[in-house]
Enzyme design. Structure first.
Site, short mmCIF file in Angstrom:
data_model
loop_
_atom_site.label_atom_id
_atom_site.label_comp_id
_atom_site.label_asym_id
_atom_site.label_seq_id
_atom_site.Cartn_x
_atom_site.Cartn_y
_atom_site.Cartn_z
N HIS A 51 0.85 -1.19 0.00
CA HIS A 51 0.00 0.00 0.00
C HIS A 51 0.89 1.25 0.00
O HIS A 51 2.10 1.16 0.23
CB HIS A 51 -0.93 0.03 1.23
CG HIS A 51 -0.20 -0.01 2.54
ND1 HIS A 51 -0.13 -1.11 3.35
CD2 HIS A 51 0.53 0.95 3.17
CE1 HIS A 51 0.60 -0.84 4.41
NE2 HIS A 51 1.01 0.40 4.33
C1 T46 Z 1 2.55 0.57 7.03
C2 T46 Z 1 3.40 -0.63 7.18
C3 T46 Z 1 4.86 -0.31 7.30
C4 T46 Z 1 -4.67 -0.73 13.26
O1 T46 Z 1 -5.81 -0.98 13.70
N1 T46 Z 1 -3.93 0.32 13.74
C5 T46 Z 1 -2.70 0.61 13.30
O2 T46 Z 1 -2.08 1.59 13.78
C6 T46 Z 1 -2.11 -0.22 12.29
C7 T46 Z 1 -0.73 0.07 11.76
C8 T46 Z 1 -2.85 -1.28 11.82
N2 T46 Z 1 -4.10 -1.53 12.29
C9 T46 Z 1 -4.84 -2.68 11.79
C10 T46 Z 1 -5.25 -2.62 10.34
C11 T46 Z 1 -5.28 -4.09 9.93
O3 T46 Z 1 -6.53 -4.65 10.27
O4 T46 Z 1 -4.01 -3.83 11.91
C12 T46 Z 1 -4.22 -4.73 10.84
C13 T46 Z 1 -2.93 -5.01 10.10
O5 T46 Z 1 -2.52 -3.83 9.36
P1 T46 Z 1 -1.89 -3.89 7.89
O6 T46 Z 1 -2.46 -5.04 7.17
O7 T46 Z 1 -2.06 -2.53 7.27
O8 T46 Z 1 -0.37 -4.18 8.24
P2 T46 Z 1 0.90 -4.06 7.28
O9 T46 Z 1 2.02 -4.71 8.00
O10 T46 Z 1 0.58 -4.52 5.92
O11 T46 Z 1 1.20 -2.48 7.19
C14 T46 Z 1 1.62 -1.78 8.36
C15 T46 Z 1 0.84 -0.46 8.51
O12 T46 Z 1 -0.57 -0.74 8.52
C16 T46 Z 1 1.13 0.49 7.41
O13 T46 Z 1 0.62 1.78 7.73
O14 T46 Z 1 2.96 1.56 6.44
O15 T46 Z 1 3.01 -1.49 8.25
#
Ligand code: T46
Length: 139
Positions: A51
């Site tokens: 993303h």
């Molecule tokens: C990024 C990269 C480096 C939350 O509820 N609060 C939060 O602050 C974050 C970061 C995530 N979430 C929830 C959203 C999803 O349901 O946690 C779950 C996993 O998040 P995501 O699939 O977006 O995780 P990554 O590892 O793909 O991405 C993360 C960050 O979301 C993103 O902002 O830049 O790490």
């Protein structure tokens, strides 16, 4: 033009007992910190990210273990090995990022300048490229 991802090294403090790193907003990180999160226990072979953020600024550091952070501004792509707790990566707005090859012990610590907001995410690569194009090819 290269992807803006530089952040100065964190100063390694500590003594005979071991190491310590202090991170201060607007000094070691180029913004006021609104949120901190950390990614750990990533299973073997898992890839994360995929993303870009519309507005969010972030700085990431592997405080333990290693992973590869891929940055993509729509024109250029960069793979960064993250394996040093003194070295961080600035993830600018409108930079597509993917993380892969997490070591079992990897702890990726991330500082962000805004609270979590799902509407700030662009999770579709074609949509990301369209947004870059609309902005005259600039991230
Ligand atoms: C990024 C990269 C480096 C939350 O509820 N609060 C939060 O602050 C974050 C970061 C995530 N979430 C929830 C959203 C999803 O349901 O946690 C779950 C996993 O998040 P995501 O699939 O977006 O995780 P990554 O590892 O793909 O991405 C993360 C960050 O979301 C993103 O902002 O830049 O790490």
């Amino acid at each position: 033009m290269s992807i803006p991802c530089e952040n100065p090294s964190f100063r390694l403090l500590g003594d005979a007992r071991g190491s310590l790193i202090a991170v201060e907003a607007n000094k070691d990180i180029p913004f006021a910190i609104a949120r901190v999160y950390y990614i750990f226990g990533t299973k073997e072979g898992v890839e994360r990210g995929f993303h870009a953020h519309k507005e969010l600024k972030q700085v990431a550091v592997a405080v333990r273990g290693s992973c590869i952070m891929k940055l993509d501004d729509g024109k250029e792509q960069l793979d960064i090995l993250m394996n040093d707790p003194t070295k961080s990566v600035y993830i600018a707005p409108m930079v597509w990022h993917e993380m892969r090859e997490f070591s079992e012990d990897c702890v990726l610590l991330v500082f962000a300048d805004q609270a979590y907001d799902e509407s700030d995410y662009i999770r579709n690569y074609a949509t990301f490229l369209e947004a870059i194009e609309r902005n005259g090819g600039n991230a």
